[in-house]
Design an enzyme around this catalytic site. Structure first.
Site, PDB file in Angstrom:
ATOM      1  N   PHE A 120       0.870  -1.177   0.000  1.00 27.91           N
ATOM      2  CA  PHE A 120       0.000   0.000   0.000  1.00 27.91           C
ATOM      3  C   PHE A 120       0.903   1.222   0.000  1.00 27.91           C
ATOM      4  O   PHE A 120       1.761   1.370   0.868  1.00 27.91           O
ATOM      5  CB  PHE A 120      -0.901   0.029   1.231  1.00 27.91           C
ATOM      6  CG  PHE A 120      -1.834   1.213   1.258  1.00 27.91           C
ATOM      7  CD1 PHE A 120      -3.061   1.149   0.622  1.00 27.91           C
ATOM      8  CD2 PHE A 120      -1.477   2.391   1.896  1.00 27.91           C
ATOM      9  CE1 PHE A 120      -3.932   2.244   0.623  1.00 27.91           C
ATOM     10  CE2 PHE A 120      -2.332   3.488   1.907  1.00 27.91           C
ATOM     11  CZ  PHE A 120      -3.561   3.411   1.275  1.00 27.91           C
ATOM     12  N   ASP A 151       9.343   2.474   1.417  1.00 27.45           N
ATOM     13  CA  ASP A 151       8.164   3.188   1.891  1.00 27.45           C
ATOM     14  C   ASP A 151       8.087   2.963   3.400  1.00 27.45           C
ATOM     15  O   ASP A 151       7.653   1.916   3.864  1.00 27.45           O
ATOM     16  CB  ASP A 151       6.906   2.654   1.194  1.00 27.45           C
ATOM     17  CG  ASP A 151       5.641   3.374   1.631  1.00 27.45           C
ATOM     18  OD1 ASP A 151       5.645   3.990   2.713  1.00 27.45           O
ATOM     19  OD2 ASP A 151       4.634   3.288   0.899  1.00 27.45           O
ATOM     20  N   LYS A 155       3.100  10.228   8.064  1.00 27.93           N
ATOM     21  CA  LYS A 155       2.397   9.809   9.276  1.00 27.93           C
ATOM     22  C   LYS A 155       3.078  10.328  10.542  1.00 27.93           C
ATOM     23  O   LYS A 155       2.931  11.484  10.910  1.00 27.93           O
ATOM     24  CB  LYS A 155       2.208   8.291   9.302  1.00 27.93           C
ATOM     25  CG  LYS A 155       1.190   7.778   8.279  1.00 27.93           C
ATOM     26  CD  LYS A 155       0.901   6.314   8.468  1.00 27.93           C
ATOM     27  CE  LYS A 155      -0.099   5.778   7.457  1.00 27.93           C
ATOM     28  NZ  LYS A 155      -1.481   6.233   7.685  1.00 27.93           N
TER      29      LYS A 155
END
Length: 393
Positions: A129, A214, A243
């Site tokens: 993702f 990532d 995040k």
């Protein structure tokens, strides 16, 4: 009639008014233990006093000026990230999705400037993702994410997670990079073994392909190291961060070596909001707190305690849970019962978790979670599991 909020979320019937540490409170006074942290965003919990002070101080002075001008707070945060990582340079974004977009551009521009414009293929993995933009869903490639949104951006080759032979076979003369999450989050809390990360680094060195990590979800202390790849003792060429770096303020970044970023020259990329004074003031304080050996040692200690207690929970509820997986405070409960039933039962037990693929319930608590909160978490998860077991699901 369509609601005023576009109905793309299956929202829980909960609305929170305030937060403190690992706890959230509704307007009517109900308190919930938050083991989701806004999906790994609130790395230092809710309303951390140091972050509140940093934001408030900056808000009273200057919010936004654009990247047409020097932003001292942005420079200071970039310097700190470079000093703490493999990177030589940083570009700030507002999100992980925007970081993915730049990473793709950076990889392809690198090869264009080297006189090999045909090298555009990026190898990615099942269960991945990388965001919700058209490039990000093309990178992930799952039917759930891409159906109905074609034509997709070309240039992504998908291989099965953990299939080393398929990865090697996928590398060709047109391969520009390999893109992977050192720990898959949405994919079900699946860490990539250290030896696999090392082998991937060797393969990229052998073929010239760039290695892109990532670390949007698994970075910023989440695994007990500042970044998850540090456990393997190797480094990427490019890394996506978001995040936790903003502690709740929208902030992301792309970190890169000088060589990997060589193609990104004047005017090749930009962002109106990326790295604004507010975001960077908070991000600098987050880095100051997390990038500390004592703080990270505490994350590892608490993670070991939580992991051990979750193992006990699995043993008590074998009809509901199958195993514990993950690294640091990025943990998953692989379920036998439907994971969404466990999450929903948690609402009644006043504990918040996050579903993921592979029938996993994600536990992404604040890195500042206390020992008492960990004890409370197990008690509430136990109550949720008992409720699920009682329904016979």
């Amino acid at each position: 009639m369509i609601p005023s909020l576009l109905p793309t979320y299956a929202r829980a019937p909960l609305a929170f008014e305030r937060g403190d540490g690992s706890w959230l409170e509704t307007a009517d006074g109900r308190r919930f233990l938050d083991l989701s942290s806004g999906i790994a965003v609130n790395a230092l919990g809710h309303a951390h006093p140091a972050l509140v002070a940093a934001l408030t101080e900056q808000a009273a002075k200057l919010w936004h000026v654009s990247n047409l001008y020097q932003i001292p707070a942005q420079q200071a945060l970039a310097d700190r990230l470079v000093a703490a990582t493999f990177a030589d340079t940083v570009f700030f974004t507002n999100s992980g999705t925007e970081a993915l977009e730049l990473a793709v551009k950076m990889v392809r521009k690198y090869w264009f400037e080297k006189g090999q414009p045909e090298r555009i293929e990026i190898v990615t993995f099942s269960g991945s993702f990388h965001g919700r933009s058209t490039a990000a869903i093309a990178a992930a490639g799952s039917e759930k994410m891409v159906k109905g949104f074609g034509p997709l951006m070309p240039g992504f080759t998908h291989v099965e997670f953990g299939d080393h032979e398929a990865l090697r076979a996928a590398i060709s003369e047109n391969t520009a990079a390999v893109l992977i999450e050192p720990v898959q989050g949405e994919g079900g809390i699946r860490p990539v073994p250290d030896q696999c990360l090392k082998g991937m680094r060797d393969l990229c060195d052998e073929t010239g392909a760039l290695l892109v990590y990532d670390e949007v979800q698994c970075g910023m202390g989440r695994t007990g190291k500042l970044f998850a790849h540090e456990w393997a003792g190797i480094a990427p060429d490019i890394m996506m961060v978001a995040k936790g770096i903003g502690g709740g303020f929208p902030l992301g970044a792309v970190l890169a070596t000088e060589a990997a970023a060589a193609g990104m020259t004047l005017g090749s990329h930009g962002s109106t909001y990326g790295g604004n004074p507010l975001g960077c003031a908070v991000g600098a304080k987050v880095m100051e707190i997390i990038d500390d050996p004592d703080f990270l040692a505490e994350v590892r200690r608490k993670a070991a305690s939580l992991h051990q207690r979750l193992e006990g929970l699995v043993a008590v509820h074998p009809e509901v849970f199958e195993e514990v997986r993950g690294l640091g405070l990025m943990l998953g409960l692989k379920c036998r019962a439907p994971n969404t039933d466990v999450v929903k039962a948690g609402y009644d037990a006043h504990v918040l978790t996050v579903p993921a693929a592979d029938n996993v319930v994600r536990l992404l608590p604040a890195l500042t979670i206390t020992d008492d909160d960990i004890t409370e978490a197990i008690e509430r998860l136990d109550a949720a599991a008992s409720a699920v077991k009682g329904t016979g699901k």
